[in-house]
Design a protein around this motif. Structure first.
Motif, short mmCIF file in Angstrom:
data_model
loop_
_atom_site.label_atom_id
_atom_site.label_comp_id
_atom_site.label_asym_id
_atom_site.label_seq_id
_atom_site.Cartn_x
_atom_site.Cartn_y
_atom_site.Cartn_z
N ARG A 1 0.86 -1.19 0.00
CA ARG A 1 0.00 0.00 0.00
C ARG A 1 0.90 1.23 0.00
N ARG B 1 -6.05 22.97 20.09
CA ARG B 1 -6.93 22.52 18.99
C ARG B 1 -6.93 21.01 18.94
N ASN C 1 0.41 3.18 9.37
CA ASN C 1 0.80 3.37 7.97
C ASN C 1 2.31 3.55 7.86
C1 F8G Z 1 -3.46 24.91 13.51
C2 F8G Z 1 -2.57 24.15 12.72
C3 F8G Z 1 -1.18 24.37 12.93
C4 F8G Z 1 -4.54 23.59 12.17
N1 F8G Z 1 -0.80 25.26 13.86
N2 F8G Z 1 -3.04 25.80 14.41
C5 F8G Z 1 -5.91 25.08 13.64
C6 F8G Z 1 -1.73 25.96 14.55
C7 F8G Z 1 -6.51 26.03 12.60
C8 F8G Z 1 -8.00 25.84 12.78
C9 F8G Z 1 -8.12 24.37 13.26
C10 F8G Z 1 -8.49 23.45 12.14
C11 F8G Z 1 -5.69 3.07 7.23
C12 F8G Z 1 -5.68 4.54 7.22
C13 F8G Z 1 -6.52 5.30 7.98
C14 F8G Z 1 -7.65 4.69 8.73
C15 F8G Z 1 -7.56 3.15 8.93
C16 F8G Z 1 -7.02 2.51 7.68
C17 F8G Z 1 -6.33 6.75 8.08
C18 F8G Z 1 -6.79 2.76 10.11
C19 F8G Z 1 -8.98 5.00 8.11
C20 F8G Z 1 -9.77 5.73 9.15
C21 F8G Z 1 -8.88 5.88 10.26
C22 F8G Z 1 -5.08 9.24 7.96
C23 F8G Z 1 -5.78 9.92 6.85
C24 F8G Z 1 -5.34 12.29 6.55
C25 F8G Z 1 -5.78 13.70 6.84
C26 F8G Z 1 -6.31 14.40 5.62
C27 F8G Z 1 -6.01 16.75 6.01
C28 F8G Z 1 -6.55 17.97 6.66
C29 F8G Z 1 -5.57 19.09 6.69
C30 F8G Z 1 -6.23 20.31 7.31
C31 F8G Z 1 -4.38 18.61 7.51
C32 F8G Z 1 -5.07 19.55 5.33
N3 F8G Z 1 -0.28 23.71 12.23
N4 F8G Z 1 -3.28 23.35 11.89
N5 F8G Z 1 -4.68 24.52 13.11
N6 F8G Z 1 -6.04 11.32 7.10
N7 F8G Z 1 -6.75 15.71 6.04
O1 F8G Z 1 -6.14 27.37 12.83
O2 F8G Z 1 -8.44 26.64 13.83
O3 F8G Z 1 -6.85 24.01 13.80
O4 F8G Z 1 -7.57 23.73 11.06
O5 F8G Z 1 -4.78 5.07 6.42
O6 F8G Z 1 -7.16 7.43 8.60
O7 F8G Z 1 -9.13 6.44 11.31
O8 F8G Z 1 -7.70 5.29 10.03
O9 F8G Z 1 -6.48 20.06 8.59
O10 F8G Z 1 -7.46 21.67 9.98
O11 F8G Z 1 -4.40 12.08 5.84
O12 F8G Z 1 -4.96 16.66 5.45
O13 F8G Z 1 -7.78 18.29 6.14
O14 F8G Z 1 -7.96 19.32 10.33
O15 F8G Z 1 -8.95 20.49 8.32
O16 F8G Z 1 -9.17 23.40 9.22
O17 F8G Z 1 -6.65 23.69 8.78
O18 F8G Z 1 -9.67 28.24 12.42
O19 F8G Z 1 -10.86 26.44 13.66
O20 F8G Z 1 -9.86 28.34 14.91
P1 F8G Z 1 -7.84 20.37 9.30
P2 F8G Z 1 -7.75 23.18 9.64
P3 F8G Z 1 -9.80 27.47 13.70
S1 F8G Z 1 -4.84 7.50 7.56
#
Ligand code: F8G
Length: 235
Positions: A81, A109, A120
């Motif tokens: 994978r 947060r 992974n």
């Molecule tokens: C921050 C920062 C920062 C964010 N510094 N503040 C603040 C300071 C920001 C906002 C608030 C929100 C195998 C597998 C799985 C499985 C199984 C099977 C996986 C086990 C399936 C199900 C499971 C994982 C896969 C991903 C994630 C994809 C993204 C996000 C993002 C944006 C990262 C781009 N640095 N950062 N804040 N998942 N998603 O000011 O405050 O926090 O901010 O593989 O799951 O369970 O497992 O992040 O945040 O890969 O990449 O979307 O969360 O949307 O909205 O920017 O404005 O609300 O006040 P976000 P964001 P406020 S594998």
């Protein structure tokens, strides 16, 4: 044909899967998903694509296999994978945080949680997609380790491949497997990438990220006719 920054990012994401063989692609986000489908339609016909639920689909959306949720764990453990995850924070060793911001005992947060990130990164190839390259994401130290970086002993199957962002392509070919700039996207200066990165970047031998071929551009337009890629990456 005019080429947008999002188009360049899509082919950079497709190129992540080059030479992967017959493995399951698990792209998170619009650009990695477009990239995986583009790769399958061009240079990686053996790549397996999931609908994110329980079905494996070919590039036209026709079912070609059955992969229920519980079976994904077998694939993860077996290692066939390549996941492309997002990152709220990423450090120069490739430690990724999607769990929380601030001290773990009292976060400022709460984000997604650890999810599949630890399993992974210790079991199979992992890449990252960062749509907004900035010092807020590229930090000297992540607040919590979700995906494991190269400064932690993570076993023989630990394989952090590349990081694609809206500005550049990076890998872990720097000293002690630290992050290195591979290519800056057309129109992006190396200095801008360095400035938007919150730790020192290895910048030896940087090239320019390739642009899509006409055939790839046509495919991208048919895969994403409403232009969702441009909403994730502005030109
Ligand atoms: C921050 C920062 C920062 C964010 N510094 N503040 C603040 C300071 C920001 C906002 C608030 C929100 C195998 C597998 C799985 C499985 C199984 C099977 C996986 C086990 C399936 C199900 C499971 C994982 C896969 C991903 C994630 C994809 C993204 C996000 C993002 C944006 C990262 C781009 N640095 N950062 N804040 N998942 N998603 O000011 O405050 O926090 O901010 O593989 O799951 O369970 O497992 O992040 O945040 O890969 O990449 O979307 O969360 O949307 O909205 O920017 O404005 O609300 O006040 P976000 P964001 P406020 S594998």
């Amino acid at each position: 044909m005019t080429v947008s920054r999002a188009d360049v990012c899509a082919v950079a994401c497709a190129d992540l899967f080059r030479d992967d063989g017959e493995i399951l692609a698990s792209p998170m986000g619009v650009l990695p998903s477009l990239g995986a489908r583009l790769a399958r339609l061009t240079f990686a016909p053996e790549l397996l694509l999931s609908d994110g639920e329980a079905t494996l689909l070919d590039a036209d959306g026709v079912a070609e296999g059955w992969l229920p949720y519980r079976a994904v764990f077998d694939v993860v453990a077996h290692g066939r994978r390549h996941v492309v995850m997002g990152a709220n924070q990423l450090d120069r060793h490739g430690n990724q945080n999607i769990s929380c911001i601030g001290p773990h005992a009292r976060p400022t947060r709460q984000l997604l949680g650890f999810r599949g990130a630890p399993g992974n990164t210790v079991n199979h190839r992992t890449s990252y997609w960062v749509p907004r390259h900035s010092p807020r994401v590229f930090v000297s130290e992540v607040d919590v380790v979700s995906g494991v970086g190269y400064d932690r002993s993570a076993g023989p199957y630990h394989d952090l491949h590349r990081v694609v962002t809206n500005l550049a392509v990076l890998d872990f070919g720097g000293p002690w497997r630290t992050m290195r700039l591979v290519s800056a996207h057309p129109g992006v200066a190396v200095d801008d990438v360095v400035e938007e990165t919150g730790f020192p970047l290895e910048v030896n031998g940087v090239s320019v990220t390739r642009t899509p071929t006409d055939a790839e551009l046509e495919l991208l337009r048919s895969l994403d006719p409403s232009g969702r890629r441009a909403a994730e990456v502005r030109s």
